[in-house]
Motif scaffolding. Structure first.
Motif, PDB file in Angstrom:
ATOM      1  N   GLN A 153       9.601   9.720  -6.030  1.00 49.00           N
ATOM      2  CA  GLN A 153       9.692  10.666  -4.914  1.00 49.00           C
ATOM      3  C   GLN A 153       8.321  11.186  -4.482  1.00 49.00           C
ATOM      4  OE1 GLN A 153      11.167  11.171  -7.896  1.00 49.00           O
ATOM      5  NE2 GLN A 153      10.835  13.256  -8.599  1.00 49.00           N
ATOM      6  N   ALA A 154       7.269  10.940  -5.274  1.00 45.39           N
ATOM      7  CA  ALA A 154       5.907  11.371  -4.930  1.00 45.39           C
ATOM      8  C   ALA A 154       5.109  10.251  -4.264  1.00 45.39           C
ATOM      9  CB  ALA A 154       5.181  11.847  -6.188  1.00 45.39           C
ATOM     10  N   VAL A 155       5.777   9.138  -3.934  1.00 45.75           N
ATOM     11  CA  VAL A 155       5.098   7.963  -3.390  1.00 45.75           C
ATOM     12  C   VAL A 155       5.785   7.543  -2.094  1.00 45.75           C
ATOM     13  CG1 VAL A 155       4.483   5.551  -3.839  1.00 45.75           C
ATOM     14  CG2 VAL A 155       4.559   7.189  -5.732  1.00 45.75           C
ATOM     15  N   THR A 215      12.882   4.705 -10.542  1.00 46.38           N
ATOM     16  CA  THR A 215      12.467   6.106 -10.622  1.00 46.38           C
ATOM     17  C   THR A 215      10.956   6.325 -10.630  1.00 46.38           C
ATOM     18  OG1 THR A 215      12.585   6.055 -13.038  1.00 46.38           O
ATOM     19  CG2 THR A 215      14.575   6.768 -11.857  1.00 46.38           C
ATOM     20  N   GLU A 216      10.176   5.285 -10.899  1.00 39.80           N
ATOM     21  CA  GLU A 216       8.724   5.440 -11.009  1.00 39.80           C
ATOM     22  C   GLU A 216       7.989   4.288 -10.328  1.00 39.80           C
ATOM     23  OE1 GLU A 216       7.664   7.622 -15.073  1.00 39.80           O
ATOM     24  OE2 GLU A 216       8.603   5.674 -15.362  1.00 39.80           O
ATOM     25  N   VAL A 217       6.747   4.577  -9.932  1.00 40.77           N
ATOM     26  CA  VAL A 217       5.884   3.568  -9.311  1.00 40.77           C
ATOM     27  C   VAL A 217       4.548   3.575 -10.055  1.00 40.77           C
ATOM     28  CG1 VAL A 217       4.713   2.869  -7.183  1.00 40.77           C
ATOM     29  CG2 VAL A 217       6.961   3.988  -7.065  1.00 40.77           C
ATOM     30  N   GLN A 218       4.079   2.405 -10.438  1.00 45.50           N
ATOM     31  CA  GLN A 218       2.745   2.311 -11.034  1.00 45.50           C
ATOM     32  C   GLN A 218       1.763   2.120  -9.887  1.00 45.50           C
ATOM     33  OE1 GLN A 218       1.881  -0.973 -13.678  1.00 45.50           O
ATOM     34  NE2 GLN A 218       0.342   0.245 -14.755  1.00 45.50           N
ATOM     35  N   VAL A 219       0.917   3.126  -9.685  1.00 47.97           N
ATOM     36  CA  VAL A 219      -0.025   3.137  -8.569  1.00 47.97           C
ATOM     37  C   VAL A 219      -1.419   2.801  -9.081  1.00 47.97           C
ATOM     38  CG1 VAL A 219      -1.048   4.557  -6.737  1.00 47.97           C
ATOM     39  CG2 VAL A 219       1.362   4.852  -7.350  1.00 47.97           C
ATOM     40  N   TYR A 234       0.851  -1.188   0.000  1.00 47.61           N
ATOM     41  CA  TYR A 234       0.000   0.000   0.000  1.00 47.61           C
ATOM     42  C   TYR A 234       0.888   1.239   0.000  1.00 47.61           C
ATOM     43  CZ  TYR A 234      -4.358  -2.456   0.566  1.00 47.61           C
ATOM     44  OH  TYR A 234      -5.459  -3.238   0.337  1.00 47.61           O
ATOM     45  N   VAL A 235       0.415   2.276  -0.701  1.00 49.75           N
ATOM     46  CA  VAL A 235       1.178   3.519  -0.815  1.00 49.75           C
ATOM     47  C   VAL A 235       0.253   4.722  -0.735  1.00 49.75           C
ATOM     48  CG1 VAL A 235       3.040   2.507  -2.209  1.00 49.75           C
ATOM     49  CG2 VAL A 235       1.050   3.517  -3.356  1.00 49.75           C
ATOM     50  N   ARG A 236       0.839   5.856  -0.427  1.00 51.31           N
ATOM     51  CA  ARG A 236       0.170   7.152  -0.519  1.00 51.31           C
ATOM     52  C   ARG A 236       0.968   7.930  -1.556  1.00 51.31           C
ATOM     53  NH1 ARG A 236      -1.208   8.650   4.917  1.00 51.31           N
ATOM     54  NH2 ARG A 236      -3.054   7.429   4.410  1.00 51.31           N
ATOM     55  N   ALA A 237       0.271   8.450  -2.581  1.00 54.54           N
ATOM     56  CA  ALA A 237       0.950   9.094  -3.709  1.00 54.54           C
ATOM     57  C   ALA A 237       0.360  10.454  -4.010  1.00 54.54           C
ATOM     58  CB  ALA A 237       0.852   8.207  -4.948  1.00 54.54           C
ATOM     59  N   ARG A 238       1.220  11.346  -4.400  1.00 54.35           N
ATOM     60  CA  ARG A 238       0.805  12.673  -4.866  1.00 54.35           C
ATOM     61  C   ARG A 238       0.674  12.581  -6.380  1.00 54.35           C
ATOM     62  NH1 ARG A 238      -1.647  16.998  -3.078  1.00 54.35           N
ATOM     63  NH2 ARG A 238      -0.916  18.903  -4.011  1.00 54.35           N
ATOM     64  N   ILE A 239      -0.561  12.739  -6.869  1.00 55.41           N
ATOM     65  CA  ILE A 239      -0.840  12.668  -8.304  1.00 55.41           C
ATOM     66  C   ILE A 239      -1.523  13.959  -8.691  1.00 55.41           C
ATOM     67  CG2 ILE A 239      -2.048  11.420 -10.128  1.00 55.41           C
ATOM     68  CD1 ILE A 239      -1.739   8.888  -8.408  1.00 55.41           C
ATOM     69  N   GLY A 240      -0.803  14.795  -9.412  1.00 55.54           N
ATOM     70  CA  GLY A 240      -1.320  16.134  -9.714  1.00 55.54           C
ATOM     71  C   GLY A 240      -1.484  16.912  -8.430  1.00 55.54           C
ATOM     72  N   ARG A 241      -2.678  17.443  -8.209  1.00 56.02           N
ATOM     73  CA  ARG A 241      -2.965  18.179  -6.964  1.00 56.02           C
ATOM     74  C   ARG A 241      -3.533  17.289  -5.863  1.00 56.02           C
ATOM     75  NH1 ARG A 241      -6.333  23.253  -9.085  1.00 56.02           N
ATOM     76  NH2 ARG A 241      -5.306  23.352 -11.102  1.00 56.02           N
ATOM     77  N   ASP A 242      -3.803  16.033  -6.202  1.00 53.95           N
ATOM     78  CA  ASP A 242      -4.441  15.117  -5.254  1.00 53.95           C
ATOM     79  C   ASP A 242      -3.432  14.200  -4.572  1.00 53.95           C
ATOM     80  OD1 ASP A 242      -7.016  16.039  -5.896  1.00 53.95           O
ATOM     81  OD2 ASP A 242      -7.159  14.634  -7.580  1.00 53.95           O
ATOM     82  N   VAL A 250      -3.535  10.364  -3.088  1.00 53.77           N
ATOM     83  CA  VAL A 250      -4.375   9.171  -3.142  1.00 53.77           C
ATOM     84  C   VAL A 250      -3.720   8.038  -2.379  1.00 53.77           C
ATOM     85  CG1 VAL A 250      -5.346   9.849  -5.376  1.00 53.77           C
ATOM     86  CG2 VAL A 250      -3.387   8.287  -5.305  1.00 53.77           C
ATOM     87  N   ASP A 251      -4.549   7.161  -1.821  1.00 56.06           N
ATOM     88  CA  ASP A 251      -4.084   5.914  -1.219  1.00 56.06           C
ATOM     89  C   ASP A 251      -4.402   4.803  -2.195  1.00 56.06           C
ATOM     90  OD1 ASP A 251      -3.406   7.376   0.994  1.00 56.06           O
ATOM     91  OD2 ASP A 251      -4.952   6.534   2.292  1.00 56.06           O
ATOM     92  N   GLY A 252      -3.452   3.934  -2.407  1.00 48.34           N
ATOM     93  CA  GLY A 252      -3.642   2.833  -3.338  1.00 48.34           C
ATOM     94  C   GLY A 252      -2.592   1.774  -3.130  1.00 48.34           C
ATOM     95  N   LYS A 253      -2.305   1.053  -4.202  1.00 50.41           N
ATOM     96  CA  LYS A 253      -1.297   0.001  -4.155  1.00 50.41           C
ATOM     97  C   LYS A 253      -0.237   0.260  -5.220  1.00 50.41           C
ATOM     98  CE  LYS A 253      -3.248  -4.176  -2.359  1.00 50.41           C
ATOM     99  NZ  LYS A 253      -3.613  -5.547  -2.705  1.00 50.41           N
ATOM    100  N   ALA A 254       1.003  -0.100  -4.880  1.00 47.51           N
ATOM    101  CA  ALA A 254       2.091  -0.082  -5.858  1.00 47.51           C
ATOM    102  C   ALA A 254       2.047  -1.423  -6.574  1.00 47.51           C
ATOM    103  CB  ALA A 254       3.425   0.120  -5.165  1.00 47.51           C
ATOM    104  N   ILE A 255       1.630  -1.411  -7.843  1.00 51.03           N
ATOM    105  CA  ILE A 255       1.495  -2.676  -8.560  1.00 51.03           C
ATOM    106  C   ILE A 255       2.728  -3.003  -9.390  1.00 51.03           C
ATOM    107  CG2 ILE A 255      -1.014  -2.679  -8.492  1.00 51.03           C
ATOM    108  CD1 ILE A 255      -1.026  -1.697 -11.389  1.00 51.03           C
ATOM    109  N   ALA A 256       3.599  -2.009  -9.575  1.00 46.48           N
ATOM    110  CA  ALA A 256       4.875  -2.213 -10.265  1.00 46.48           C
ATOM    111  C   ALA A 256       5.749  -1.007  -9.964  1.00 46.48           C
ATOM    112  CB  ALA A 256       4.664  -2.348 -11.768  1.00 46.48           C
ATOM    113  N   TRP A 257       7.068  -1.189 -10.087  1.00 48.30           N
ATOM    114  CA  TRP A 257       7.951  -0.050  -9.869  1.00 48.30           C
ATOM    115  C   TRP A 257       9.309  -0.286 -10.515  1.00 48.30           C
ATOM    116  CZ3 TRP A 257       5.949  -3.121  -6.070  1.00 48.30           C
ATOM    117  CH2 TRP A 257       6.824  -3.973  -5.402  1.00 48.30           C
ATOM    118  N   THR A 258       9.960   0.846 -10.791  1.00 46.05           N
ATOM    119  CA  THR A 258      11.345   0.877 -11.244  1.00 46.05           C
ATOM    120  C   THR A 258      12.107   1.692 -10.205  1.00 46.05           C
ATOM    121  OG1 THR A 258      11.176   2.927 -12.512  1.00 46.05           O
ATOM    122  CG2 THR A 258      10.546   0.887 -13.653  1.00 46.05           C
TER     123      THR A 258
END
Length: 107
Positions: A62-64, A41-45, A21-29, A31-39
């Motif tokens: 860095q936003a997750v 430098t990036e996380v697929q939320v 489970y992760v908390r991510a900054r997406i745009g101005r929002d 969100v709480d969700g899941k990290a389903i994949a990552w590198t």
């Protein structure tokens, strides 16, 4: 998705139902969700938006930040409960949840 050194980035995934489970900054929002994949430098939320639709997006790492299942405002109904809440009360993985005796007691 990002590429490292001109080649494709190595993507890591956890088994279905055991994603962290992760908390991510997406745009101005936020969100709480899941990290389903990552590198590196990036996380697929994966998360549910305000309209109730399931969404996924690649977000800069860095936003997750990782959170426990119990901290999340959204909980995946398909979770592997034994993974998040092991019967012996130890930390079963990224969810860092409480012992099984305490999980979803109201259900």
């Amino acid at each position: 998705m990002a590429a490292m050194n001109g080649g494709p980035a190595r993507v890591t995934r956890e088994p279905y139902g055991r994603e962290p489970y992760v908390r991510a900054r997406i745009g101005r929002d936020t969100v709480d969700g899941k990290a389903i994949a990552w590198t590196r430098t990036e996380v697929q939320v994966k998360w549910v938006d305000r309209d109730g639709a399931m969404r996924t997006d690649w977000v800069p790492a860095q936003a997750v930040r990782r959170i426990s299942r119990d901290e999340s405002a959204w909980r995946d109904p398909y979770d592997d409960y034994g993974f998040y809440y092991p019967a012996d009360g130890t930390d079963g993985g990224p969810g860092n949840g409480p012992p099984a005796a305490r999980h979803d007691a109201a259900k």
